[in-house]
Design an enzyme around this catalytic site. Structure first.
Site, PDB file in Angstrom:
ATOM      1  N   ASN A 188     -70.201  -3.040 -21.404  1.00 48.76           N
ATOM      2  CA  ASN A 188     -69.797  -2.418 -22.663  1.00 48.76           C
ATOM      3  C   ASN A 188     -70.232  -3.295 -23.844  1.00 48.76           C
ATOM      4  O   ASN A 188     -69.434  -3.960 -24.505  1.00 48.76           O
ATOM      5  CB  ASN A 188     -68.283  -2.174 -22.685  1.00 48.76           C
ATOM      6  CG  ASN A 188     -67.860  -1.268 -23.819  1.00 48.76           C
ATOM      7  OD1 ASN A 188     -68.594  -1.078 -24.786  1.00 48.76           O
ATOM      8  ND2 ASN A 188     -66.665  -0.726 -23.716  1.00 48.76           N
ATOM      9  N   TYR A 201     -51.758  -8.685 -25.545  1.00 51.39           N
ATOM     10  CA  TYR A 201     -52.808  -8.135 -24.704  1.00 51.39           C
ATOM     11  C   TYR A 201     -53.176  -6.759 -25.246  1.00 51.39           C
ATOM     12  O   TYR A 201     -52.306  -5.887 -25.367  1.00 51.39           O
ATOM     13  CB  TYR A 201     -52.338  -8.023 -23.247  1.00 51.39           C
ATOM     14  CG  TYR A 201     -53.340  -7.320 -22.355  1.00 51.39           C
ATOM     15  CD1 TYR A 201     -54.597  -7.864 -22.143  1.00 51.39           C
ATOM     16  CD2 TYR A 201     -53.037  -6.113 -21.744  1.00 51.39           C
ATOM     17  CE1 TYR A 201     -55.516  -7.221 -21.342  1.00 51.39           C
ATOM     18  CE2 TYR A 201     -53.956  -5.463 -20.935  1.00 51.39           C
ATOM     19  CZ  TYR A 201     -55.201  -6.030 -20.735  1.00 51.39           C
ATOM     20  OH  TYR A 201     -56.117  -5.389 -19.945  1.00 51.39           O
ATOM     21  N   HIS A 230     -59.459  -7.112 -21.689  1.00 52.24           N
ATOM     22  CA  HIS A 230     -60.508  -7.016 -20.680  1.00 52.24           C
ATOM     23  C   HIS A 230     -61.541  -6.017 -21.177  1.00 52.24           C
ATOM     24  O   HIS A 230     -61.176  -4.963 -21.702  1.00 52.24           O
ATOM     25  CB  HIS A 230     -59.938  -6.530 -19.338  1.00 52.24           C
ATOM     26  CG  HIS A 230     -58.966  -7.487 -18.739  1.00 52.24           C
ATOM     27  ND1 HIS A 230     -57.603  -7.312 -18.836  1.00 52.24           N
ATOM     28  CD2 HIS A 230     -59.162  -8.636 -18.058  1.00 52.24           C
ATOM     29  CE1 HIS A 230     -56.996  -8.322 -18.216  1.00 52.24           C
ATOM     30  NE2 HIS A 230     -57.914  -9.139 -17.751  1.00 52.24           N
ATOM     31  N   MET A 261     -54.326  -3.474 -24.548  1.00 50.64           N
ATOM     32  CA  MET A 261     -54.530  -2.623 -23.371  1.00 50.64           C
ATOM     33  C   MET A 261     -55.676  -1.655 -23.622  1.00 50.64           C
ATOM     34  O   MET A 261     -56.533  -1.467 -22.748  1.00 50.64           O
ATOM     35  CB  MET A 261     -53.244  -1.861 -23.030  1.00 50.64           C
ATOM     36  CG  MET A 261     -52.077  -2.762 -22.682  1.00 50.64           C
ATOM     37  SD  MET A 261     -50.616  -1.862 -22.104  1.00 50.64           S
ATOM     38  CE  MET A 261     -50.109  -0.972 -23.573  1.00 50.64           C
ATOM     39  N   TYR A 306     -65.840  -7.037 -30.819  1.00 42.38           N
ATOM     40  CA  TYR A 306     -64.817  -8.096 -30.773  1.00 42.38           C
ATOM     41  C   TYR A 306     -65.365  -9.440 -31.229  1.00 42.38           C
ATOM     42  O   TYR A 306     -64.654 -10.209 -31.891  1.00 42.38           O
ATOM     43  CB  TYR A 306     -64.192  -8.178 -29.382  1.00 42.38           C
ATOM     44  CG  TYR A 306     -63.286  -7.009 -29.093  1.00 42.38           C
ATOM     45  CD1 TYR A 306     -62.061  -6.891 -29.725  1.00 42.38           C
ATOM     46  CD2 TYR A 306     -63.666  -5.990 -28.226  1.00 42.38           C
ATOM     47  CE1 TYR A 306     -61.225  -5.807 -29.502  1.00 42.38           C
ATOM     48  CE2 TYR A 306     -62.844  -4.904 -27.989  1.00 42.38           C
ATOM     49  CZ  TYR A 306     -61.627  -4.820 -28.631  1.00 42.38           C
ATOM     50  OH  TYR A 306     -60.808  -3.742 -28.410  1.00 42.38           O
TER      51      TYR A 306
END
Length: 145
Positions: free
Chosen positions: A101, A58, A96, A60, A108
């Site tokens: 954004n 994940y 997330h 962060m 990504y």
């Protein structure tokens, strides 16, 4: 701690002690980026066990100070983590992203991530409060961008 200073400059939310403990515990999956001896970016990840024992990563936080964006710093940080996933046979990485954004979503997607879910009211103190779950399934035959 450099990571805490950077996060204060980069993100509209404050992170608790668990965030920093997870970042430290992830070892090489958390990195600072320097440009001419100045700390300009970071990636901080958490390793999670899925049902069945598989590990996923994940993200962060991943951020680069505005004057240093567009120089490949974020790309190097993300590629570092993707390389570690390949070497350790980790098949999934996700994060997330706030729904407005667009720059992050575009960044990504360039690396093969896809929006896999929307969570309404994920954030409590920023607008909009909604986020996308952005995921990449990693196969061992993939190469760097």
């Amino acid at each position: 701690m450099q990571l805490k200073k950077l996060n204060t400059a980069l993100f509209p939310v404050r992170y608790n002690d668990k965030y920093y403990a997870d970042a430290l515990a992830s070892g090489e999956f958390t990195k600072l980026a320097y440009y001419c001896d100045i700390c300009v970016g970071s990636i901080a990840c958490r390793l999670e066990k899925k049902d069945g024992g598989a590990v996923r990563v994940y993200i962060m936080t991943l951020g680069v100070l505005a004057p240093y964006r567009g120089l490949g710093v974020g790309t190097k940080l993300l590629n570092h983590v993707l390389d570690l996933c390949m070497k350790q046979n980790i098949g999934e990485i996700y994060l997330h992203v706030q729904t407005n954004n667009d720059d992050a979503i575009k960044f990504y997607k360039k690396f093969g991530f896809a929006i896999t879910d929307t969570i309404h009211n994920y954030y409590t103190n920023i607008t909009p409060p909604d986020c996308y779950v952005v995921t990449k399934v990693i196969t061992q035959s993939q190469t760097k961008k």
